[in-house]
Scaffold this motif. Structure first.
Motif, PDB file in Angstrom:
ATOM      1  N   ALA A 290     -14.730  54.684  70.168  1.00  0.00           N
ATOM      2  CA  ALA A 290     -13.670  55.465  69.527  1.00  0.00           C
ATOM      3  C   ALA A 290     -13.310  54.962  68.143  1.00  0.00           C
ATOM      4  CB  ALA A 290     -12.426  55.470  70.407  1.00  0.00           C
ATOM      5  N   GLY A 291     -13.521  53.670  67.866  1.00  0.00           N
ATOM      6  CA  GLY A 291     -13.151  53.135  66.555  1.00  0.00           C
ATOM      7  C   GLY A 291     -13.530  51.678  66.450  1.00  0.00           C
ATOM      8  N   PRO A 292     -13.511  51.145  65.242  1.00  0.00           N
ATOM      9  CA  PRO A 292     -13.906  49.748  65.040  1.00  0.00           C
ATOM     10  C   PRO A 292     -12.785  48.781  65.404  1.00  0.00           C
ATOM     11  CG  PRO A 292     -13.357  50.745  62.938  1.00  0.00           C
ATOM     12  CD  PRO A 292     -13.243  51.829  63.962  1.00  0.00           C
ATOM     13  N   GLU A 293     -13.187  47.567  65.757  1.00  0.00           N
ATOM     14  CA  GLU A 293     -12.213  46.495  65.963  1.00  0.00           C
ATOM     15  C   GLU A 293     -11.857  45.828  64.641  1.00  0.00           C
ATOM     16  OE1 GLU A 293     -14.337  44.021  68.597  1.00  0.00           O
ATOM     17  OE2 GLU A 293     -14.380  45.474  70.240  1.00  0.00           O
ATOM     18  N   ARG A 294     -12.845  45.713  63.778  1.00  0.00           N
ATOM     19  CA  ARG A 294     -12.634  45.158  62.435  1.00  0.00           C
ATOM     20  C   ARG A 294     -13.390  46.031  61.446  1.00  0.00           C
ATOM     21  NH1 ARG A 294     -14.166  40.858  65.412  1.00  0.00           N
ATOM     22  NH2 ARG A 294     -16.176  40.675  64.345  1.00  0.00           N
ATOM     23  N   VAL A 295     -12.817  46.188  60.251  1.00  0.00           N
ATOM     24  CA  VAL A 295     -13.451  47.025  59.240  1.00  0.00           C
ATOM     25  C   VAL A 295     -13.212  46.424  57.867  1.00  0.00           C
ATOM     26  CG1 VAL A 295     -11.426  48.540  59.032  1.00  0.00           C
ATOM     27  CG2 VAL A 295     -13.672  49.389  58.349  1.00  0.00           C
TER      28      VAL A 295
ATOM     29  N   THR B 125     -10.183  44.791  55.522  1.00  0.00           N
ATOM     30  CA  THR B 125     -10.466  43.795  54.499  1.00  0.00           C
ATOM     31  C   THR B 125     -11.011  44.555  53.293  1.00  0.00           C
ATOM     32  OG1 THR B 125     -10.995  42.152  56.183  1.00  0.00           O
ATOM     33  CG2 THR B 125     -11.775  41.725  53.947  1.00  0.00           C
ATOM     34  N   THR B 126     -10.263  44.561  52.199  1.00  0.00           N
ATOM     35  CA  THR B 126     -10.534  45.490  51.106  1.00  0.00           C
ATOM     36  C   THR B 126     -10.894  44.747  49.834  1.00  0.00           C
ATOM     37  OG1 THR B 126      -8.927  46.995  52.103  1.00  0.00           O
ATOM     38  CG2 THR B 126      -9.621  47.486  49.864  1.00  0.00           C
ATOM     39  N   GLN B 127     -11.907  45.291  49.142  1.00  0.00           N
ATOM     40  CA  GLN B 127     -12.377  44.705  47.894  1.00  0.00           C
ATOM     41  C   GLN B 127     -12.713  45.823  46.906  1.00  0.00           C
ATOM     42  OE1 GLN B 127     -14.896  40.912  49.422  1.00  0.00           O
ATOM     43  NE2 GLN B 127     -15.735  42.867  50.002  1.00  0.00           N
ATOM     44  N   ALA B 128     -12.741  45.475  45.626  1.00  0.00           N
ATOM     45  CA  ALA B 128     -13.161  46.395  44.571  1.00  0.00           C
ATOM     46  C   ALA B 128     -14.163  45.679  43.682  1.00  0.00           C
ATOM     47  CB  ALA B 128     -11.963  46.882  43.751  1.00  0.00           C
ATOM     48  N   VAL B 129     -15.180  46.406  43.225  1.00  0.00           N
ATOM     49  CA  VAL B 129     -16.248  45.823  42.421  1.00  0.00           C
ATOM     50  C   VAL B 129     -16.245  46.475  41.047  1.00  0.00           C
ATOM     51  CG1 VAL B 129     -18.748  45.539  42.189  1.00  0.00           C
ATOM     52  CG2 VAL B 129     -17.659  45.267  44.416  1.00  0.00           C
TER      53      VAL B 129
ATOM     54  N   PRO C 185      -5.126  41.964  54.787  1.00  0.00           N
ATOM     55  CA  PRO C 185      -5.590  43.286  55.250  1.00  0.00           C
ATOM     56  C   PRO C 185      -4.617  44.380  54.818  1.00  0.00           C
ATOM     57  CG  PRO C 185      -5.717  41.656  57.017  1.00  0.00           C
ATOM     58  CD  PRO C 185      -4.933  41.014  55.902  1.00  0.00           C
ATOM     59  N   VAL C 186      -5.152  45.493  54.363  1.00  0.00           N
ATOM     60  CA  VAL C 186      -4.341  46.636  53.961  1.00  0.00           C
ATOM     61  C   VAL C 186      -4.950  47.895  54.576  1.00  0.00           C
ATOM     62  CG1 VAL C 186      -3.580  45.586  51.795  1.00  0.00           C
ATOM     63  CG2 VAL C 186      -5.649  46.981  51.818  1.00  0.00           C
ATOM     64  N   THR C 187      -4.197  48.966  54.551  1.00  0.00           N
ATOM     65  CA  THR C 187      -4.681  50.246  55.056  1.00  0.00           C
ATOM     66  C   THR C 187      -5.189  51.090  53.896  1.00  0.00           C
ATOM     67  OG1 THR C 187      -3.211  50.265  56.966  1.00  0.00           O
ATOM     68  CG2 THR C 187      -4.044  52.381  56.221  1.00  0.00           C
ATOM     69  N   VAL C 188      -6.456  51.474  53.954  1.00  0.00           N
ATOM     70  CA  VAL C 188      -7.025  52.425  53.001  1.00  0.00           C
ATOM     71  C   VAL C 188      -6.841  53.796  53.642  1.00  0.00           C
ATOM     72  CG1 VAL C 188      -9.062  53.120  51.699  1.00  0.00           C
ATOM     73  CG2 VAL C 188      -8.663  50.691  52.201  1.00  0.00           C
ATOM     74  N   GLY C 189      -5.795  54.504  53.220  1.00  0.00           N
ATOM     75  CA  GLY C 189      -5.398  55.737  53.893  1.00  0.00           C
ATOM     76  C   GLY C 189      -6.245  56.925  53.509  1.00  0.00           C
TER      77      GLY C 189
END
Length: 507
Positions: free
Chosen positions: A25-30, A240-244, A336-340
């Motif tokens: 149904a969904g990931p445990e970690r993303v 876990t969010t990053q930008a390149v 960790p943040v939410t990418v909505g």
């Protein structure tokens, strides 16, 4: 248990002997790593048209049965590029992979039920009596839903009674959420930690700078936000969010959009040979008064690329951490943040409280003209070094400039920051101003006079470029060359002027 056109009540298990289906149904970690649109230039990313992309990395625990089975990864990004997907943790590898592009909707339910029997439920509005009977779906396109019942052929919801279709199962191939399915083989049943990584379109990010210029115009307080944007239909909470930043060599790929067709209902008119058809599809009988024309539709709402309520500001307590990634720069959000879905988020990018700058008013005139007048363009110049208060890579983005005033900062212009490496020159174009101007006038023969005027209460630095033909020579003035340009540099006193004269020698 039954399924109405709007609500799933049950899913029938696969029949015995069929390929086993396992749904995650969904990931445990993303993890979400966002790459910028390489062709955007100075344009801000518009929320309804994002041309960047993201690398999504998921971890899921899945019970894999022995033999061949289908693993369904629900809740992937709707913009997934299926051919980019990498699945790890499956003992014997993959046999095939598929993206399920048709989502569960009222329209897709009817479309998959064509030619099949469904239950037609009708409710008498006056008495509340509910009657059910079998029907066969004969059509479900733009012309409406056509049913065949024991009483004949009719259109759905055209009897005057409240009615709906009831399904005894979910048609094969429909998913309530974007889904990637893979076929695998295992020698024995096991519980595996499966990793799923893929590229997805519909993401982008932008650096947004806010700068405040000191009263003496020698220092700049520079702050920047990292603005993440997504047009995807899937949210990634606790990511876990990053930008390149930087140019990544990547070929463009066409991705078919996820389909979720609506249900269109259309009733047949009770027409006679005396019925008069109207251009809009309505009709009335001869002898009757024609119906009044419909009221014009209300004007559409204004299109707003970025609405303030769509931006989630995480706060200055969270600041992205910069890391080097080869020739690229990676900005990692430490929490960790939410990418909505269909939303934006802002976190702190950098904060430099005292950047040394030089304010310069730049102008240009053609040296051979007899008369000309131009207004100045305010530039802020610095060098991307630690001793100047910088010394870190600066990703491109828009800049809003304020100036310290009496009681509060005042907006004085907007500019743009290009991608700037450490050690490079920083030059920010702020705005044109009528307070600092240059005037060119001609004298006897080839003599010219340049006058720069300043109506400001402080002295300013002026830079006038003399545009000239390659064969011309300019004598009698102290000029300098920089980056191939012939320049006159002058300090113009407060509420004063500076003047030079020169002569043009033509070869």
């Amino acid at each position: 248990m039954r399924l109405t056109a709007l609500l799933i009540l049950a899913v029938v298990a696969a029949p015995a002997g069929a390929q086993q289906v396992v749904t995650s149904a969904g990931p445990e970690r993303v993890g979400v790593t966002v790459y910028r649109d390489p062709d955007r230039g100075r344009r801000r990313p518009a929320l309804n048209w994002l041309n960047g992309y993201a690398l999504i990395s998921e971890t899921r625990s899945i019970d894999i049965p022995a033999g061949e089975s289908e693993l369904r990864f629900e809740g992937v990004a709707s913009g997934i590029i299926p051919q980019s997907a990498i699945v790890g943790g499956v003992p014997e590898g993959l046999l095939e992979r598929n993206r399920d592009a048709l989502l569960l909707s009222a329209g897709s339910l009817v479309g998959r039920a064509l030619g099949n029997r469904v239950t037609l439920r009708r409710t008498d509005r006056a008495t509340g009596t509910v009657v059910e009977g079998e029907a066969i779906v004969r059509s479900g396109g733009d012309g409406g839903v056509v049913l065949q019942t024991a009483a004949g052929v009719e259109a759905l919801r055209c009897t005057g009674l409240a009615e709906t279709l009831v399904y005894d199962r979910v048609p094969a191939g429909l998913s309530a959420r974007p889904t990637l399915s893979v076929r695998v083989r295992a020698r024995q049943a096991l519980r595996a930690s499966v990793t799923l990584s893929y590229l997805a379109t519909g993401f982008d990010w932008q650096a947004d700078y806010v700068a405040t210029l000191s009263r003496d115009e020698r220092k700049l307080q520079l702050r920047a936000w990292l603005t993440l944007a997504s047009t995807d239909d899937t949210s990634f909470p606790g990511a876990t969010t990053q930008a390149v930043a930087g140019q990544v060599n990547r070929e463009g790929v066409e991705v078919a959009p996820v389909e979720s067709p609506p249900l269109r209902l259309q009733c047949w008119p009770a027409a006679t040979t005396s019925t008069v058809s109207q251009p809009d599809g309505s009709s009335y009988a001869n002898g009757d008064t024609p119906p009044a024309p419909p009221a014009p539709p209300p004007p559409p709402p204004p299109v707003v690329a970025f609405r303030s309520e769509e931006i989630v500001v995480t706060g200055s307590r969270i600041t992205a951490v910069r890391e080097r990634l080869g020739d690229l720069q990676l900005y990692r959000i430490p929490e960790p943040v939410t990418v909505g879905a269909n939303a934006q988020k802002q976190v702190g990018l950098l904060d430099r409280p005292a950047v040394k700058v030089e304010a310069v008013y730049r102008m240009a005139v053609v040296s051979a003209d007899e008369e000309a007048e131009e207004q100045g363009e305010l530039l802020l110049r610095s060098r991307n070094r630690e001793e100047q208060g910088l010394g870190l890579p600066l990703p491109s983005g828009n800049l809003v400039l304020f100036r310290e005033g009496a009681g509060r900062p005042l907006l004085i212009g907007e500019g743009h920051m290009r991608d700037t490496a450490v050690g490079e020159k920083v030059e920010i174009k702020v705005a044109e101003t009528s307070g600092v101007r240059v005037r060119l006038s001609s004298g006897e023969g080839d003599r010219r006079t340049l006058v720069v005027t300043n109506d400001r209460p402080v002295a300013v630095q002026a830079e006038v470029e003399l545009l000239h033909d390659d064969g011309d020579r300019i004598d009698g003035a102290k000029l300098m060359r920089r980056d191939g340009k012939l320049l006159w540099l002058a300090t113009v006193p407060a509420n004063g002027s500076a003047t030079i004269s020169y002569r043009i020698r033509r070869s």
